[in-house]
Design a protein around this motif. Structure first.
Motif, PDB file in Angstrom:
ATOM      1  N   GLU A  40       0.823  -1.202   0.000  1.00 15.51           N
ATOM      2  CA  GLU A  40       0.000   0.000   0.000  1.00 15.51           C
ATOM      3  C   GLU A  40       0.865   1.263   0.000  1.00 15.51           C
ATOM      4  O   GLU A  40       0.583   2.227  -0.725  1.00 15.51           O
ATOM      5  N   LEU A  41       1.920   1.263   0.792  1.00 18.22           N
ATOM      6  CA  LEU A  41       2.831   2.402   0.807  1.00 18.22           C
ATOM      7  C   LEU A  41       3.556   2.542  -0.526  1.00 18.22           C
ATOM      8  O   LEU A  41       3.756   3.662  -1.024  1.00 18.22           O
ATOM      9  N   GLU A  42       3.913   1.444  -1.138  1.00 15.05           N
ATOM     10  CA  GLU A  42       4.565   1.488  -2.439  1.00 15.05           C
ATOM     11  C   GLU A  42       3.626   2.067  -3.507  1.00 15.05           C
ATOM     12  O   GLU A  42       4.046   2.824  -4.389  1.00 15.05           O
ATOM     13  N   LYS A  43       2.343   1.752  -3.406  1.00  9.08           N
ATOM     14  CA  LYS A  43       1.365   2.283  -4.359  1.00  9.08           C
ATOM     15  C   LYS A  43       1.150   3.779  -4.140  1.00  9.08           C
ATOM     16  O   LYS A  43       1.047   4.548  -5.110  1.00  9.08           O
ATOM     17  N   LEU A  44       1.070   4.185  -2.898  1.00  6.47           N
ATOM     18  CA  LEU A  44       0.852   5.602  -2.614  1.00  6.47           C
ATOM     19  C   LEU A  44       2.037   6.468  -3.038  1.00  6.47           C
ATOM     20  O   LEU A  44       1.854   7.593  -3.514  1.00  6.47           O
ATOM     21  N   THR A  45       3.227   5.966  -2.882  1.00  2.00           N
ATOM     22  CA  THR A  45       4.437   6.721  -3.225  1.00  2.00           C
ATOM     23  C   THR A  45       4.921   6.454  -4.645  1.00  2.00           C
ATOM     24  O   THR A  45       6.007   6.930  -5.016  1.00  2.00           O
ATOM     25  N   GLY A  70       6.055   3.776  -6.022  1.00  2.80           N
ATOM     26  CA  GLY A  70       7.254   2.951  -6.078  1.00  2.80           C
ATOM     27  C   GLY A  70       8.499   3.576  -5.503  1.00  2.80           C
ATOM     28  O   GLY A  70       9.589   2.986  -5.600  1.00  2.80           O
ATOM     29  N   ARG A  71       8.400   4.794  -4.916  1.00  3.04           N
ATOM     30  CA  ARG A  71       9.586   5.439  -4.367  1.00  3.04           C
ATOM     31  C   ARG A  71       9.964   4.883  -2.993  1.00  3.04           C
ATOM     32  O   ARG A  71      11.140   4.818  -2.643  1.00  3.04           O
ATOM     33  N   VAL A  72       9.001   4.512  -2.186  1.00  5.53           N
ATOM     34  CA  VAL A  72       9.250   3.997  -0.837  1.00  5.53           C
ATOM     35  C   VAL A  72       8.680   2.587  -0.769  1.00  5.53           C
ATOM     36  O   VAL A  72       7.467   2.389  -0.960  1.00  5.53           O
ATOM     37  N   MET A  73       9.523   1.625  -0.517  1.00  4.47           N
ATOM     38  CA  MET A  73       9.086   0.227  -0.449  1.00  4.47           C
ATOM     39  C   MET A  73       8.604  -0.155   0.946  1.00  4.47           C
ATOM     40  O   MET A  73       7.648  -0.922   1.091  1.00  4.47           O
ATOM     41  N   ALA A  74       9.275   0.389   1.968  1.00  6.27           N
ATOM     42  CA  ALA A  74       8.929   0.038   3.346  1.00  6.27           C
ATOM     43  C   ALA A  74       9.194   1.250   4.224  1.00  6.27           C
ATOM     44  O   ALA A  74      10.111   2.041   3.973  1.00  6.27           O
ATOM     45  N   PHE A  75       8.356   1.369   5.272  1.00  9.05           N
ATOM     46  CA  PHE A  75       8.490   2.474   6.202  1.00  9.05           C
ATOM     47  C   PHE A  75       9.369   2.026   7.358  1.00  9.05           C
ATOM     48  O   PHE A  75       8.906   1.668   8.445  1.00  9.05           O
ATOM     49  N   SER A  76      10.679   2.064   7.134  1.00  3.13           N
ATOM     50  CA  SER A  76      11.637   1.529   8.095  1.00  3.13           C
ATOM     51  C   SER A  76      12.382   2.667   8.792  1.00  3.13           C
ATOM     52  O   SER A  76      12.142   3.847   8.542  1.00  3.13           O
ATOM     53  N   HIS A  77      13.342   2.254   9.658  1.00  4.11           N
ATOM     54  CA  HIS A  77      14.128   3.236  10.405  1.00  4.11           C
ATOM     55  C   HIS A  77      15.056   4.033   9.501  1.00  4.11           C
ATOM     56  O   HIS A  77      15.480   5.138   9.870  1.00  4.11           O
ATOM     57  N   GLU A  78      15.384   3.530   8.322  1.00 10.69           N
ATOM     58  CA  GLU A  78      16.255   4.258   7.413  1.00 10.69           C
ATOM     59  C   GLU A  78      15.506   5.346   6.638  1.00 10.69           C
ATOM     60  O   GLU A  78      16.090   6.353   6.262  1.00 10.69           O
ATOM     61  N   VAL A  79      14.212   5.134   6.429  1.00  8.73           N
ATOM     62  CA  VAL A  79      13.430   6.059   5.610  1.00  8.73           C
ATOM     63  C   VAL A  79      12.832   7.200   6.436  1.00  8.73           C
ATOM     64  O   VAL A  79      12.738   8.338   5.978  1.00  8.73           O
TER      65      VAL A  79
END
Length: 259
Positions: A92-97, A99-108
């Motif tokens: 869902e996050l990949e669709k909203l962004t 394809g720019r953000v794959m996962a909402f992790s500590h690096e992002v």
């Protein structure tokens, strides 16, 4: 069970949806313009470029007006923080962004939710602030004066017309037709013909009055200059007039005679 939204929260959701819609339109316009620059640069003309810039400028102004409206809440009073962090891929996050953000992790999260500059940028800004505060006032004033002179020279260079502009102006003046009429004179003529403005009327001639003194002077003049009182027609052989006149005495011609 979720608590019902307050009026302020509803207003915030509506404002954010509208802002997201405006930003999405702006992003699509920028993406289309970049695609044309990269793939169709050989066929793009200058008017087409200016048209694209005009569209982007209008969309940016619409976003600014939306942020300044009274219905838009002050976004700087709100804090955005993550509720859940996960190194796993989020579709869902990949669709909203897109394809720019794959996962909402500590690096992002530090990059996307940053409210301050990056540490390197912040360190350089701090160094420049310390350097500016350690300078002497005289040195600062001299640098400001030099900067003002440079800016003034640049403004003069930009504002002064170039030689080509002067040539174009001279050629346009040479090609201009000479003036052959005057609107002021035309108005004066129209006013004189239609309404008689500024036309002098002839002064009335005063009738000659023969008084008793003139009657006394006539016999004397006849005695002194008899040749000057002759009628001009007598010596020139004046032709007799074809119009017959009948002169009567005033006493006989008066219709109301007294007995």
């Amino acid at each position: 069970m979720q608590a019902p939204q307050t009026k302020e929260e509803k207003q915030l959701d509506i404002s954010l949806d509208e802002l997201i819609y405006k930003v999405r339109e702006l992003k699509q316009s920028i993406a289309g313009f970049i695609y044309k620059l990269e793939n169709e640069y050989q066929h793009i003309s200058w008017p087409n470029m200016m048209e694209h810039f005009g569209v982007l400028s209008s969309q940016l102004n619409s976003v600014k007006r939306l942020l300044k409206t009274s219905k838009m809440p002050l976004l700087r009073n709100y804090v955005l923080f993550p509720l859940r962090l996960s190194p796993d891929r989020d579709l869902e996050l990949e669709k909203l962004t897109e394809g720019r953000v794959m996962a909402f992790s500590h690096e992002v999260v530090p990059d996307y939710l940053r409210t301050k500059p990056e540490p390197e940028v912040e360190e350089r800004v701090q160094m420049m602030s310390v350097k500016a505060s350690s300078m002497a006032p005289d040195t600062t004033q001299k640098q400001l004066t030099n900067l003002n002179k440079i800016t003034a020279n640049l403004l003069d260079t930009i504002s002064v017309p170039s030689a080509s502009d002067e040539r174009e102006k001279d050629s346009s003046l040479k090609n201009a037709l000479p003036q052959t009429s005057s609107q002021q004179d035309t108005n004066l003529l129209i006013g004189a013909i239609t309404k008689g403005h500024r036309l002098l009327r002839p002064e009335p001639q005063s009738p000659m009055v023969v008084g008793p003194q003139m009657g006394q002077m006539q016999p004397q003049m006849q005695q002194q200059h008899p040749h000057k009182l002759q009628m001009p027609g007598a010596s020139m052989g004046r032709m007799p007039s074809a119009i017959k006149t009948n002169i009567k005495a005033a006493a006989t011609s008066h219709p109301y005679q007294r007995p």
